[in-house]
Design a protein around this motif. Sequence first.
Motif, short mmCIF file in Angstrom:
data_model
loop_
_atom_site.label_atom_id
_atom_site.label_comp_id
_atom_site.label_asym_id
_atom_site.label_seq_id
_atom_site.Cartn_x
_atom_site.Cartn_y
_atom_site.Cartn_z
N LYS A 1 -92.22 136.09 -15.49
CA LYS A 1 -90.93 136.67 -15.86
C LYS A 1 -90.54 134.80 -15.43
O LYS A 1 -90.75 133.69 -14.66
CB LYS A 1 -90.33 136.78 -14.05
CG LYS A 1 -90.45 137.05 -12.74
CD LYS A 1 -89.58 137.33 -12.17
CE LYS A 1 -88.18 136.65 -12.24
NZ LYS A 1 -87.38 137.30 -10.68
N LEU A 2 -89.27 135.11 -16.20
CA LEU A 2 -88.65 133.98 -16.35
C LEU A 2 -86.58 134.15 -15.48
O LEU A 2 -86.80 134.83 -15.05
CB LEU A 2 -87.79 133.16 -17.65
CG LEU A 2 -89.07 132.56 -18.76
CD1 LEU A 2 -88.68 132.06 -20.08
CD2 LEU A 2 -90.08 131.64 -17.54
N GLU B 1 -80.27 143.65 -12.08
CA GLU B 1 -80.31 143.13 -13.09
C GLU B 1 -80.41 143.48 -15.02
O GLU B 1 -82.44 143.76 -14.58
CB GLU B 1 -80.16 141.29 -13.51
CG GLU B 1 -81.12 140.82 -12.83
CD GLU B 1 -81.91 139.68 -12.48
OE1 GLU B 1 -81.10 139.15 -11.49
OE2 GLU B 1 -83.25 139.21 -12.67
N GLU C 1 -82.90 143.07 -17.80
CA GLU C 1 -84.14 142.00 -18.80
C GLU C 1 -84.24 142.55 -19.95
O GLU C 1 -84.27 143.75 -20.51
CB GLU C 1 -85.00 141.73 -17.37
CG GLU C 1 -84.54 141.57 -16.46
CD GLU C 1 -85.06 139.92 -16.09
OE1 GLU C 1 -85.16 139.32 -16.94
OE2 GLU C 1 -84.28 139.66 -15.22
N GLU D 1 -84.19 144.29 -13.85
CA GLU D 1 -85.22 144.01 -12.60
C GLU D 1 -84.25 144.59 -11.87
O GLU D 1 -83.40 143.81 -11.36
CB GLU D 1 -85.19 142.58 -12.68
CG GLU D 1 -86.46 141.99 -11.71
CD GLU D 1 -87.04 140.42 -11.60
OE1 GLU D 1 -87.41 139.97 -11.40
OE2 GLU D 1 -85.67 139.60 -12.20
N ILE E 1 -84.19 142.89 -8.23
CA ILE E 1 -84.48 140.91 -7.66
C ILE E 1 -84.17 141.60 -6.16
O ILE E 1 -83.38 141.93 -5.35
CB ILE E 1 -83.51 139.94 -7.74
CG1 ILE E 1 -82.25 139.99 -7.81
CG2 ILE E 1 -84.87 139.73 -8.84
CD1 ILE E 1 -81.51 138.91 -8.10
N GLY F 1 -85.55 136.89 -17.84
CA GLY F 1 -84.12 135.98 -17.46
C GLY F 1 -82.85 137.36 -18.08
O GLY F 1 -83.13 137.07 -18.70
N ALA F 2 -82.22 137.37 -16.40
CA ALA F 2 -81.32 137.97 -16.66
C ALA F 2 -79.83 137.02 -17.30
O ALA F 2 -79.94 136.25 -17.63
CB ALA F 2 -80.25 138.87 -16.19
MG MG Z 1 -84.81 138.48 -13.42
#
Ligand code: MG
Length: 296
Positions: free
Chosen positions: A55-56, A100, A102, A131, A133, A222-223
């Motif tokens: 993931k980024l 978030e 993705e 995602e 987190i 990444g979101a």
């Molecule tokens: Mg993320």
Amino acid sequence: MTDLHKLAAVLDEAARTGRAVPRPEQDYGVADAYRVQEELIRLRLERGDRLAGVKLGFTSEGKRRQMGVHDVIFGRVPESSAILDGSYADISGFIHPRVEPEVVYLIGRRIASPGDALAPGAVAAVAAGIEVIDSRYEDFRFSLPDVIADNTSAAGYVVGPWQPYDPSRWNLGVVLEIDGRVVQTGSTGAILGDPRRALAEAVRLALQAGMVLEPGWVLLAGAATPAEPLVPGARVRAEIQHLGSVSFTASVPEPASASESASAPGPTTPGASAETPGVSGVRGASERPGTSGEES
Ligand code: MG
Ligand code: OOG
């Protein structure tokens, strides 16, 4: 045991017990932080987990501003953190989870150099994802090395039905809903200015970590929007234009008795991760098993 190994063990324990830890007192740089992350993941793999992908993080301005961190970061996605699309996911083991939206890419072939990221077949499919987190640090506050060491707060991920990858569709509307209410909107164009850059960026950061991207892996780009707090009972849904939607409902188990519920957030939903005993983090009863995105 070095300090870096100790930090990995502390973060691993925090994730397994669902108890936040203070930020480390010692100073360390980004390179050491990635070493901690590697060790943290090694501990999980040793317990029978596997890597589902990478993931980024902090690829959009919305996320960078929300967290006050201004560099793109790279993390590992453990298989045990998968949540099935449409399922009820037990969130009782999390500390202070957030969700978030993705963009998720399915890696189509081994990618060992950033140049290969644009080769035909590099991306096999794409999907809307969510995602979860959950920073292992108190108050969800951290420096850049802290969050890298903590495997970029990775805690769970949901993948919607895979769609054929059409690179010309890169600037797409994104909506995040909680309980049917729109809580975030954005555009996939916010991801690195163009989400097609995510693959090369992931390959570059993976190489620095001594990894190459493998076919069948997921890549969370990444979101595109800031994250939202996840509370028990919330039904979370993300939709990305042309890519469809993905959802799950956050649940907590009924306390069997007062004394039992006070301890051990460890055990996961029955059937969620039978093949990875002892690995915390997997949530998701299989309500719609056909839509999990596990196929490659
Ligand atoms: Mg993320
Ligand atoms: C770090 C994780 C960042 C993203 O999509 O930007 C991330 C955090 O915000 O705690 O996953």
